[in-house]
Design a protein around this motif. Structure first.
Motif, PDB file in Angstrom:
ATOM      1  N   ALA A 112       0.839  -1.207   0.000  1.00  0.00           N
ATOM      2  CA  ALA A 112       0.000   0.000   0.000  1.00  0.00           C
ATOM      3  C   ALA A 112       0.870   1.252   0.000  1.00  0.00           C
ATOM      4  O   ALA A 112       0.589   2.227  -0.713  1.00  0.00           O
ATOM      5  CB  ALA A 112      -0.933  -0.010   1.207  1.00  0.00           C
ATOM      6  N   ALA A 113       1.940   1.213   0.775  1.00  0.00           N
ATOM      7  CA  ALA A 113       2.850   2.366   0.847  1.00  0.00           C
ATOM      8  C   ALA A 113       3.564   2.608  -0.472  1.00  0.00           C
ATOM      9  O   ALA A 113       4.043   3.725  -0.733  1.00  0.00           O
ATOM     10  CB  ALA A 113       3.872   2.154   1.963  1.00  0.00           C
ATOM     11  N   SER A 114       3.640   1.582  -1.318  1.00  0.00           N
ATOM     12  CA  SER A 114       4.320   1.708  -2.617  1.00  0.00           C
ATOM     13  C   SER A 114       3.341   1.860  -3.772  1.00  0.00           C
ATOM     14  O   SER A 114       3.730   1.735  -4.943  1.00  0.00           O
ATOM     15  CB  SER A 114       5.214   0.484  -2.857  1.00  0.00           C
ATOM     16  N   GLY A 115       2.071   2.124  -3.461  1.00  0.00           N
ATOM     17  CA  GLY A 115       1.102   2.437  -4.505  1.00  0.00           C
ATOM     18  C   GLY A 115       0.374   1.260  -5.102  1.00  0.00           C
ATOM     19  O   GLY A 115      -0.262   1.400  -6.154  1.00  0.00           O
ATOM     20  N   TYR A 116       0.438   0.091  -4.448  1.00  0.00           N
ATOM     21  CA  TYR A 116      -0.287  -1.079  -4.929  1.00  0.00           C
ATOM     22  C   TYR A 116      -1.623  -1.196  -4.188  1.00  0.00           C
ATOM     23  O   TYR A 116      -1.659  -1.138  -2.958  1.00  0.00           O
ATOM     24  CB  TYR A 116       0.519  -2.361  -4.712  1.00  0.00           C
ATOM     25  N   ARG A 117      -2.688  -1.374  -4.956  1.00  0.00           N
ATOM     26  CA  ARG A 117      -4.013  -1.509  -4.345  1.00  0.00           C
ATOM     27  C   ARG A 117      -4.295  -2.971  -4.040  1.00  0.00           C
ATOM     28  O   ARG A 117      -4.158  -3.837  -4.918  1.00  0.00           O
ATOM     29  CB  ARG A 117      -5.093  -0.965  -5.280  1.00  0.00           C
ATOM     30  N   HIS A 118      -4.688  -3.248  -2.808  1.00  0.00           N
ATOM     31  CA  HIS A 118      -5.041  -4.602  -2.395  1.00  0.00           C
ATOM     32  C   HIS A 118      -6.481  -4.845  -2.842  1.00  0.00           C
ATOM     33  O   HIS A 118      -7.425  -4.474  -2.170  1.00  0.00           O
ATOM     34  CB  HIS A 118      -4.915  -4.712  -0.872  1.00  0.00           C
ATOM     35  N   TYR A 119      -6.654  -5.508  -4.011  1.00  0.00           N
ATOM     36  CA  TYR A 119      -7.999  -5.621  -4.576  1.00  0.00           C
ATOM     37  C   TYR A 119      -8.613  -6.993  -4.411  1.00  0.00           C
ATOM     38  O   TYR A 119      -9.815  -7.180  -4.625  1.00  0.00           O
ATOM     39  CB  TYR A 119      -7.980  -5.228  -6.061  1.00  0.00           C
ATOM     40  N   GLU A 120      -7.809  -7.984  -3.999  1.00  0.00           N
ATOM     41  CA  GLU A 120      -8.304  -9.342  -3.771  1.00  0.00           C
ATOM     42  C   GLU A 120      -7.460  -9.949  -2.663  1.00  0.00           C
ATOM     43  O   GLU A 120      -6.375  -9.448  -2.365  1.00  0.00           O
ATOM     44  CB  GLU A 120      -8.206 -10.148  -5.067  1.00  0.00           C
ATOM     45  N   LEU A 121      -7.945 -11.001  -2.035  1.00  0.00           N
ATOM     46  CA  LEU A 121      -7.264 -11.559  -0.865  1.00  0.00           C
ATOM     47  C   LEU A 121      -5.749 -11.594  -1.008  1.00  0.00           C
ATOM     48  O   LEU A 121      -5.024 -11.176  -0.105  1.00  0.00           O
ATOM     49  CB  LEU A 121      -7.764 -12.988  -0.595  1.00  0.00           C
ATOM     50  N   SER A 122      -5.260 -12.082  -2.140  1.00  0.00           N
ATOM     51  CA  SER A 122      -3.824 -12.303  -2.308  1.00  0.00           C
ATOM     52  C   SER A 122      -3.212 -11.477  -3.424  1.00  0.00           C
ATOM     53  O   SER A 122      -2.062 -11.720  -3.806  1.00  0.00           O
ATOM     54  CB  SER A 122      -3.562 -13.795  -2.605  1.00  0.00           C
ATOM     55  N   ASN A 123      -3.941 -10.483  -3.932  1.00  0.00           N
ATOM     56  CA  ASN A 123      -3.482  -9.783  -5.133  1.00  0.00           C
ATOM     57  C   ASN A 123      -3.476  -8.272  -4.951  1.00  0.00           C
ATOM     58  O   ASN A 123      -4.406  -7.691  -4.377  1.00  0.00           O
ATOM     59  CB  ASN A 123      -4.366 -10.175  -6.314  1.00  0.00           C
ATOM     60  N   PHE A 124      -2.428  -7.667  -5.526  1.00  0.00           N
ATOM     61  CA  PHE A 124      -2.156  -6.243  -5.371  1.00  0.00           C
ATOM     62  C   PHE A 124      -1.740  -5.686  -6.733  1.00  0.00           C
ATOM     63  O   PHE A 124      -0.972  -6.330  -7.459  1.00  0.00           O
ATOM     64  CB  PHE A 124      -1.014  -6.013  -4.374  1.00  0.00           C
ATOM     65  N   ALA A 125      -2.219  -4.504  -7.070  1.00  0.00           N
ATOM     66  CA  ALA A 125      -1.920  -3.973  -8.399  1.00  0.00           C
ATOM     67  C   ALA A 125      -1.788  -2.457  -8.371  1.00  0.00           C
ATOM     68  O   ALA A 125      -2.426  -1.767  -7.567  1.00  0.00           O
ATOM     69  CB  ALA A 125      -3.024  -4.369  -9.386  1.00  0.00           C
ATOM     70  N   LYS A 126      -0.940  -1.951  -9.258  1.00  0.00           N
ATOM     71  CA  LYS A 126      -0.964  -0.529  -9.553  1.00  0.00           C
ATOM     72  C   LYS A 126      -2.311  -0.214 -10.207  1.00  0.00           C
ATOM     73  O   LYS A 126      -2.899  -1.079 -10.875  1.00  0.00           O
ATOM     74  CB  LYS A 126       0.186  -0.176 -10.513  1.00  0.00           C
ATOM     75  N   PRO A 127      -2.828   0.990 -10.021  1.00  0.00           N
ATOM     76  CA  PRO A 127      -4.151   1.316 -10.584  1.00  0.00           C
ATOM     77  C   PRO A 127      -4.226   1.012 -12.072  1.00  0.00           C
ATOM     78  O   PRO A 127      -3.347   1.397 -12.848  1.00  0.00           O
ATOM     79  CB  PRO A 127      -4.277   2.823 -10.305  1.00  0.00           C
ATOM     80  N   GLY A 128      -5.267   0.272 -12.460  1.00  0.00           N
ATOM     81  CA  GLY A 128      -5.481  -0.076 -13.848  1.00  0.00           C
ATOM     82  C   GLY A 128      -4.834  -1.372 -14.283  1.00  0.00           C
ATOM     83  O   GLY A 128      -5.026  -1.812 -15.421  1.00  0.00           O
ATOM     84  N   PHE A 129      -4.064  -2.020 -13.390  1.00  0.00           N
ATOM     85  CA  PHE A 129      -3.365  -3.256 -13.752  1.00  0.00           C
ATOM     86  C   PHE A 129      -3.887  -4.466 -12.977  1.00  0.00           C
ATOM     87  O   PHE A 129      -3.201  -5.487 -12.887  1.00  0.00           O
ATOM     88  CB  PHE A 129      -1.858  -3.100 -13.537  1.00  0.00           C
ATOM     89  N   GLU A 130      -5.096  -4.376 -12.445  1.00  0.00           N
ATOM     90  CA  GLU A 130      -5.691  -5.531 -11.801  1.00  0.00           C
ATOM     91  C   GLU A 130      -5.823  -6.676 -12.829  1.00  0.00           C
ATOM     92  O   GLU A 130      -6.132  -6.429 -13.992  1.00  0.00           O
ATOM     93  CB  GLU A 130      -7.066  -5.187 -11.237  1.00  0.00           C
TER      94      GLU A 130
END
Length: 384
Positions: free
Chosen positions: A241-259
């Motif tokens: 989160a501090a590096s700009g990754y959104r936690h969008y699913e239990l085990s997955n993190f993405a930069k905005p638009g890269f889910e």
């Protein structure tokens, strides 16, 4: 995403359904690996035996045209195939009706990288790569029988960037034998420094009948306890989160638009087709899968049947799949899909889970709490 007689309907009938305005997802299973990881219970095999015959059978199975908007080639290790064979599969995909801006993902173990491989994959339509790093420390990789090193990973992700593949996922795993919090923080930091657009972080789950399971049972190795495992999970959430990754699913993190679109479509019950050994498919109301017997698959005895979902089955899936997404589920979507109110069906269960601090309403959606993330399986079982 993890036997069914043909007389329940023909595969072409089952595969004809599409959601209006959207294409279907396409999953292709490549069961070959350079080596078998100690924790792996996936349908995969070491070595190159029958690769050509397998690809021939796979191409023969992929004989129907559908409108598709995502492709995910997984395994196994797809890049364990010789590049010409993998490119044959990619060329076959081009015979489908492809929606503009399609997402085409290929899983990759860093040890299979060759300088010519990634540009060729890019030229054949691959625009997303999923690289299995798991850990930065070579000694931890060796403990779980990963064939690559951190240097292999660095060379692979640099080659991917040079090839113009600008949508990259990196897999990480915590709770590995002998892994400390310091190891985990280093792995997270090193991955962030390579600037992938997407990161998946999974907790090691020992599976029966694997090498890892046997060595744990014998006491040869020890994995971190549950408290440490959960601390590692919450630490990766904070760090990313501090590096700009959104936690969008239990085990997955993405930069905005890269889910990741392919898996997100599966979690929201969009149709997908599975080709290859053991691959699963879903047309919106029916689920089916292919045989896991290589001999039968090569002989063309592919599908083992269909499971027709009841309305209650579909509602249950809507809940436990949708709650994987950190945004949660929208009660209006439930109403529009099933013609009934969410609270009328699951009100008492939802209220009980809210009281326990596992669910909450956020911006009108029902979602897991921070505690619910840790006890997600308990939440999901409530809706089964």
């Amino acid at each position: 995403m993890k036997t069914k007689p043909r007389n329940h309907g023909s595969p072409h009938e089952a595969r004809g359904t599409e959601i209006s305005g959207f294409g279907m997802g396409l999953y292709i299973h490549i069961p070959f690996c350079v080596s078998k990881c100690s924790y792996c219970d996936f349908l995969s095999f070491e070595g190159a035996k029958c690769q050509q015959q397998y690809v021939d059978a796979l191409l023969a199975e992929m004989n129907t045209a559908h409108e598709i908007d995502t492709v995910y080639i997984g395994g196994g290790t797809p890049t364990a195939l010789p590049t010409p064979l993998l490119c044959k599969v990619l060329k076959k995909i081009q015979t489908f009706n492809i929606i503009r801006d399609i997402e085409v993902t290929v899983e990759m173990n860093p040890i299979t990288n060759a300088h010519s491989l990634l540009p060729e994959l890019k030229a054949h339509g691959v625009n997303r790569l999923s690289i299995g790093l798991q850990a930065w420390q070579d000694d931890l990789l060796a403990k779980v029988k990963r064939a690559h090193t951190s240097r292999d990973f660095t060379e692979t992700i640099q080659a991917a960037h040079a090839a113009g593949i600008d949508n990259i996922n990196v897999d990480l795993m915590f709770g590995l034998p002998g892994q400390t919090m310091e190891d985990w923080l280093e792995s997270i930091a090193q991955v962030i420094s390579h600037a992938p657009q997407h990161i998946s972080a999974y907790s090691l789950t020992p599976a029966e009948n694997t090498h890892l399971w046997n060595t744990l049972k014998s006491g040869e190795i020890i994995i971190p306890d549950d408290e440490t495992d959960r601390a590692m999970y919450h630490e990766v959430i904070r760090q990313l989160a501090a590096s700009g990754y959104r936690h969008y699913e239990l085990s997955n993190f993405a930069k905005p638009g890269f889910e990741g679109r392919h898996n997100a479509n599966c979690w929201t019950r969009r149709p997908y087709l599975g080709f290859g050994l053991g691959a699963h498919s879903f047309d919106g109301s029916v689920r089916w899968h292919n045989t896991e017997d290589m001999k039968l698959y090569l002989e063309g005895s592919i599908q083992e049947g269909f499971q027709h979902l009841s309305t209650q089955d579909a509602m249950s899936e809507f809940m436990f799949l949708g709650l994987r997404m950190t945004d949660g589920i929208n009660p209006h979507d439930f109403q529009s899909q099933f013609g009934t109110n969410l609270s009328d069906c699951y009100g008492s269960i939802i209220n009980e889970l809210i009281v326990k601090g596992l669910l909450e309403y956020k911006d009108g959606k029902l979602a897991l709490t921070s505690l619910g993330l840790d006890l997600a399986n308990q939440v999901f079982e409530s809706f089964i």
